[in-house]
Design a protein around this motif. Sequence first.
Motif, PDB file in Angstrom:
ATOM      1  N   THR A  72       0.829  -1.204   0.000  1.00  0.00           N
ATOM      2  CA  THR A  72       0.000   0.000   0.000  1.00  0.00           C
ATOM      3  C   THR A  72       0.864   1.255   0.000  1.00  0.00           C
ATOM      4  OG1 THR A  72      -1.812  -1.131   1.107  1.00  0.00           O
ATOM      5  CG2 THR A  72      -1.770   1.267   1.284  1.00  0.00           C
ATOM      6  N   TRP A 128      -7.003   1.708  -7.606  1.00  0.00           N
ATOM      7  CA  TRP A 128      -6.455   1.067  -6.414  1.00  0.00           C
ATOM      8  C   TRP A 128      -7.564   0.801  -5.390  1.00  0.00           C
ATOM      9  CZ3 TRP A 128      -5.943   3.225  -1.389  1.00  0.00           C
ATOM     10  CH2 TRP A 128      -5.184   2.455  -0.507  1.00  0.00           C
ATOM     11  N   ILE A 148      -8.860  -2.801  -3.867  1.00  0.00           N
ATOM     12  CA  ILE A 148      -8.942  -3.113  -2.438  1.00  0.00           C
ATOM     13  C   ILE A 148     -10.335  -3.634  -2.093  1.00  0.00           C
ATOM     14  CG2 ILE A 148      -8.927  -2.090  -0.124  1.00  0.00           C
ATOM     15  CD1 ILE A 148      -6.158  -2.504  -1.239  1.00  0.00           C
TER      16      ILE A 148
END
Length: 95
Positions: A38, A73, A77
């Motif tokens: 991350t 992103w 997730i």
Amino acid sequence: MERRLMARTSTDRTDQKPHTPFLSRPGVRRLMPFVLITAIALVFIFQNSASTEIRLLIPEVTMPLWGALLIAWGLGILACAFTVRRRRHTRRPGA
């Protein structure tokens, strides 16, 4: 007599679990790769600040590249969270 009892119980730690170092705990060890990836992804995302054109099915949108990368992103997730959650619930104890 009360002082002896209190002193003995405060120093007697045989009934407590042994201290596990923070980085050796299973939950922390599972979380470390996620935190590292991350951090690298966020550095990469915010380094790309140029504007770009993105086609969203029909409309074409001009936005900063970091915004598009951040959206992708975040969707990744969410997809991962739903997959892990579904996999955890579908396991059978006897299987």
